[in-house]
Enzyme design. Structure first.
Site, PDB file in Angstrom:
ATOM      1  N   HIS A 163       0.844  -1.210   0.000  1.00 53.41           N
ATOM      2  CA  HIS A 163       0.000   0.000   0.000  1.00 53.41           C
ATOM      3  C   HIS A 163       0.869   1.247   0.000  1.00 53.41           C
ATOM      4  CE1 HIS A 163       0.316   1.035   4.352  1.00 53.41           C
ATOM      5  NE2 HIS A 163       0.312  -0.262   4.576  1.00 53.41           N
TER       6      HIS A 163
ATOM      7  N   ASP B 225       6.269   0.858   6.898  1.00 57.92           N
ATOM      8  CA  ASP B 225       4.833   0.683   6.692  1.00 57.92           C
ATOM      9  C   ASP B 225       4.296   1.773   5.783  1.00 57.92           C
ATOM     10  OD1 ASP B 225       2.210  -0.068   6.878  1.00 57.92           O
ATOM     11  OD2 ASP B 225       1.941   0.580   8.954  1.00 57.92           O
TER      12      ASP B 225
ATOM     13  N   GLU C 242      -4.805   2.231   2.802  1.00 64.30           N
ATOM     14  CA  GLU C 242      -4.904   1.011   3.607  1.00 64.30           C
ATOM     15  C   GLU C 242      -5.099   1.338   5.068  1.00 64.30           C
ATOM     16  OE1 GLU C 242      -3.362  -2.256   6.218  1.00 64.30           O
ATOM     17  OE2 GLU C 242      -2.554  -0.246   5.993  1.00 64.30           O
ATOM     18  N   GLU C 243      -4.314   2.332   5.530  1.00 63.87           N
ATOM     19  CA  GLU C 243      -4.250   2.598   6.977  1.00 63.87           C
ATOM     20  C   GLU C 243      -5.585   3.027   7.550  1.00 63.87           C
ATOM     21  OE1 GLU C 243      -1.992   1.675   8.708  1.00 63.87           O
ATOM     22  OE2 GLU C 243      -0.086   1.731   7.643  1.00 63.87           O
TER      23      GLU C 243
ATOM     24  N   ASP D  58       3.433  -6.214   3.597  1.00 67.45           N
ATOM     25  CA  ASP D  58       3.038  -5.100   4.475  1.00 67.45           C
ATOM     26  C   ASP D  58       3.321  -5.438   5.925  1.00 67.45           C
ATOM     27  OD1 ASP D  58       1.975  -2.780   5.525  1.00 67.45           O
ATOM     28  OD2 ASP D  58      -0.092  -3.474   5.425  1.00 67.45           O
TER      29      ASP D  58
END
Lengths: 467, 467
Positions: free
Chosen positions: A280, A292, A326-327, A354
């Site tokens: 992502h 991340d 995504e987060e 991820d």
């Protein structure tokens, strides 16, 4: 040495041969796979990509200028790297800005503490919220508590995140973050502050997404650093009421648009069948999103690029999907499913990188039992990289986690996440936490899997039900 | 086991005997010293003290309410612990408030970075300062640079702090912090930002004192975290000009009063002769001052307390001095010298604990060569704690570092500072960084030294000149 030269020579002969003559008919040979692995081990491309991303853009919260820059950067890089098709797909996202977060203990021993707003939290009133705290070990304890215990108080949920290679300690306690506000508000809490979901003892608070429910009042939600949680506990042990004052100014800013960015290496034999390689492109906003998920971006982009450059055309299409948002709730992943529903039955495999940048140590799958021997062959090719064969209950990674609901087989190239939750969602998620040598091993594993997965002819479906 | 019981029994007999009959005449016996050591190894008093200080007060910047609370806390604890005399001595201090510090890279790739004001810095104008940076490896490079290189720019000094058990990497580079503003301003810089003087790679900036000169314009001075320094370097490597914008609101608030707090265990035979056991009670304001210097406070206070409780009266007076305002320029230490000039010739020894909470591994001295055999006897008593005999060029510690100028012999119970500069002067200087087991070993070393030092009859002066 001589042997090595001969092998390399053999590889190049084979490479030329297969790329020009049998590209669409032959499976990659063991020598070709070995040579691809070696190319990945010699390449710092995956590291260079995350370096570029973190230095030239930095944090990439959905809805920011940096988010759109990242989309553009991704397209530009995929094109530069020779992907056959590069395109973007729009994703409607909720836009949330962090603002500031300050907190202090106001009684019995006043001092400032380090907090951060959980993603999606509402603001406090301008004058802040000050109240006595009531402490719980876990979200389960909050769920079992009476309203009398909680009403008018700030709920402090204080679970300890266990360190584990698989990261399983995270899943056990992250409910405090995601559900803390709803469960506390149901019983009249004025705010919720959790011990950071993290394995470090640095004075950073770990952010991450939280949720509200439509029928429950929205209270501010924050995390405090682990040293501060211990400070609060030290005060509570003195049997004195502890009061906290919280000031936070996050804000919801309506909807915006981001994009899933997709790059493809077209399959030679079954171009409409897909091996989905995901990562992502968004990140939280306090670090530079290196682990991340800059690392994952670098790994999957380099995987396609190294295969493309090798001249070994995959039998099926390798589709690198760089997911948006995504987060903040797998928004890009859900949009991908919507947009590609019609072709999900053509998705041979899906997997995501991820989980940082640790060594890959295990290869997990979720495929039909009848395909396990074919998976073992891939495992055998991964073994020289120090990767063991794992179980057949893989999740695949957050952004591909819903694909098994549509029958899509998933795989996990499981990274060692022992220190992942030391840095995860903190200002400390920066490039220096990535070891370039580990990035090379990751990329070598991904190219190995990708080229072999694209050639698997065994049927993989139906996948086994979830245990 | 039996042997141990007998030894303990012997100790108690000796103890009763000496405390009641020969208190003022006998030197402590090896068995008494051994038993004292064991008492310290069994006691968590030093840890409990730093726990109380950091939990009940927290950071203790001179000129704050917490600073005065610390003075009161110190007096109260020293009395509770049975010190024979407890008193305070006023110290006039400059008062400085940190305010906020924010910075961002504005070109070529905009992103926020983590900075903190150096102690004593002036504020930026309200609108901030934005300028291109010019990078130097070291303060020496700044000194050698031309004004043409620096004028109108933000000087970025980027020295790397080497990790070393003795902390010697710090001394090599701390000039960038203390002298950076003056040397940069002389050549027309608009601000100075240094790479944090620290050995970690956490996204914390390390504060610490800087100085201005009367005849040089005062420019704002900040430190950035190590990951941010690396980010800036990554941009500079792309051969693009890097601009930084800096907003800081520190303020000088005139003068205030703090206090050196002193507790004494009166000597049995030479009560006017002094063994000075020092630590400092102030701290920087972003952590809780656990390692710097809560640990030292705990160690020296517990040292006096454990000796007092043992009933073995020291032959000379043990004077625990808890210095004010060390961090902002050894202000309390200088005030002590002024107040006690007349009795400095009665200071038998001075030493300070101000290097964190690592194991003590070496015993250094600075005494007349003729006294080295007497020092070896103390070293022999320290050896069972894993402490080796070191050199005769000890500094004694920051707050006692000027005492050798007045002829006072100094000693260092040298701690392992391998990780000290990971946390030093950052928000990360919190209680969890202290290992209670190491605190016990420290305290055991200090009680051993203190009781034996108080009994040394060999002349220690004149001390050797500085090499």
């Amino acid at each position: 040495m001589q042997y090595h030269i001969n092998k390399t020579l053999t590889f190049f002969l084979l490479l030329t041969f297969s790329a020009t003559t049998f590209a669409t008919q032959q499976n990659p040979t063991p020598a070709q796979v070995k040579a691809l692995q070696q190319q990945a081990l010699n390449s710092d491309l995956s590291y260079q990509l995350v370096e570029s991303l973190t230095v030239e853009i930095g944090p990439r919260l959905p809805g920011t200028v940096a988010d759109i820059k990242t989309v553009e950067w991704s397209e530009k890089q995929l094109k530069r790297l020779g992907f056959d098709k590069v395109y973007r797909e729009p994703v409607t996202i909720p836009v949330w800005k962090r603002g500031d977060a300050k907190a202090s203990i106001t009684a019995p021993f006043p001092q400032n503490i380090v907090v951060t707003a959980l993603g999606g939290s509402v603001a406090t009133p301008k004058e802040g919220i000050e109240a006595e705290i009531v402490r719980f070990d876990s979200i389960e304890q909050v769920e079992q508590a009476s309203a009398a215990e909680i009403e008018g108080k700030i709920v402090f949920i204080d679970p300890i995140t266990e360190r584990h290679r698989t990261g399983k300690g995270y899943g056990k306690v992250v409910g405090a973050r995601s559900k803390g506000a709803v469960e506390s508000a149901k019983k009249g809490a004025v705010a919720v502050v959790i011990r950071s979901i993290g394995t470090d003892s640095d004075r950073f608070a770990h952010t991450g997404m939280m949720r509200y429910a439509d029928d429950v009042v929205r209270i501010p939600a924050a995390a405090m650093s682990v040293p501060d949680a211990e400070l609060v506990n030290a005060m509570l042990k003195r049997d004195l009421p502890v009061k906290i004052k919280l000031h936070m100014t996050p804000a919801h800013k309506g909807e915006g648009t981001s994009y899933n960015v997709i790059g493809e290496i077209t399959g030679s034999q079954y171009p409409d069948e897909i091996v989905l390689l995901g990562a992502h492109h968004d990140s939280w906003d306090e670090g530079t999103g290196a682990l991340d998920d800059g690392a994952g971006m670098g790994i999957v982009m380099a995987t396609g690029a190294i295969i493309k450059k090798s001249g070994i055309q995959p039998k099926r299409t390798l589709r690198v999907v760089l997911y948006a948002a995504e987060e903040i709730g797998l928004i890009g992943a859900k949009a991908y499913v919507e947009a590609h529903k019609a072709e999900l039955d053509k998705h041979k495999f899906a997997l995501e990188s991820d989980f940082g940048a640790g060594y890959i140590w295990r290869f997990d799958t979720r495929v039909n039992d009848s395909a396990l021997p074919a998976m073992q062959k891939i495992a055998d090719a991964l073994a020289p990289l120090g990767i063991e064969r794992g179980h057949n209950e893989a999740s695949g990674g957050p952004d591909v986690s819903m694909l098994p609901n549509y029958g899509v087989p998933v795989v996990s190239l499981q990274q060692d996440g022992s220190d992942y939750f030391d840095y995860h969602h903190t200002p400390n998620d920066t490039l220096d936490k990535i070891d370039p040598v580990k990035m090379k091993q990751n990329t070598a594993a991904w190219v190995t899997f990708a080229i072999l997965a694209a050639a698997v002819d065994t049927p993989l479906r139906p996948i086994p039900p979830k245990e």
